[in-house]
Design a protein around this motif. Structure first.
Motif, PDB file in Angstrom:
ATOM      1  N   TYR A 147     -10.317   5.214   0.816  1.00  0.00           N
ATOM      2  CA  TYR A 147     -10.236   6.614   1.227  1.00  0.00           C
ATOM      3  C   TYR A 147      -8.933   6.811   1.984  1.00  0.00           C
ATOM      4  N   ARG A 148      -8.379   7.999   1.901  1.00  0.00           N
ATOM      5  CA  ARG A 148      -7.141   8.316   2.604  1.00  0.00           C
ATOM      6  C   ARG A 148      -7.408   9.500   3.534  1.00  0.00           C
ATOM      7  N   LEU A 169       0.811  -1.219   0.000  1.00  0.00           N
ATOM      8  CA  LEU A 169       0.000   0.000   0.000  1.00  0.00           C
ATOM      9  C   LEU A 169       0.843   1.267   0.000  1.00  0.00           C
ATOM     10  N   ALA A 170       2.146   1.142   0.107  1.00  0.00           N
ATOM     11  CA  ALA A 170       3.012   2.320   0.044  1.00  0.00           C
ATOM     12  C   ALA A 170       2.842   3.047  -1.284  1.00  0.00           C
ATOM     13  N   THR A 223       0.768   9.448  -4.166  1.00  0.00           N
ATOM     14  CA  THR A 223      -0.001   9.714  -5.381  1.00  0.00           C
ATOM     15  C   THR A 223      -1.429  10.092  -5.029  1.00  0.00           C
ATOM     16  N   PRO A 224      -2.029  10.961  -5.807  1.00  0.00           N
ATOM     17  CA  PRO A 224      -3.437  11.280  -5.577  1.00  0.00           C
ATOM     18  C   PRO A 224      -4.287  10.042  -5.847  1.00  0.00           C
ATOM     19  N   LEU A 225      -5.310   9.813  -5.038  1.00  0.00           N
ATOM     20  CA  LEU A 225      -6.144   8.631  -5.222  1.00  0.00           C
ATOM     21  C   LEU A 225      -6.907   8.660  -6.540  1.00  0.00           C
ATOM     22  N   ASN A 226      -7.096   9.845  -7.114  1.00  0.00           N
ATOM     23  CA  ASN A 226      -7.850   9.928  -8.358  1.00  0.00           C
ATOM     24  C   ASN A 226      -6.989   9.719  -9.599  1.00  0.00           C
TER      25      ASN A 226
END
Length: 84
Positions: A60-61, A22-23, A28-31
């Motif tokens: 979600y972050r 998950l690193a 990076t942007p999730l989108n």
């Protein structure tokens, strides 16, 4: 199942690409599609998730402290918290 998948490094099982690091979601942007790639790999590695609708799995972050981040993985009605 999902917690186990999250704890396994990629290729943690000999000859298998099972697991995810998950690193890759940290910087990076999730989108940008990275989160979608993680969800797709999760669906491939955990076949039962492939039966769920595309809107049933989300990532979600949340920034929790200056140097900590929490990922929330929503599968159906369950939310799994992962601290990074």
């Amino acid at each position: 199942m999902i917690r186990h998948w999250l704890s396994c490094p990629v290729e943690g099982y000999l000859g298998s690409s099972y697991g995810e690091t998950l690193a890759s979601l940290l910087q990076t942007p999730l989108n940008d599609g990275t989160a979608d790639g993680v969800i797709q790999k999760m669906r491939e590695d955990i076949p039962i998730l492939g039966t769920m609708s595309s809107s049933a799995i989300n990532i979600y972050r949340v920034n929790t402290q200056p140097d900590r981040m929490e990922l929330l993985i929503e599968v159906g009605n369950e939310v799994i918290e992962v601290s990074i």
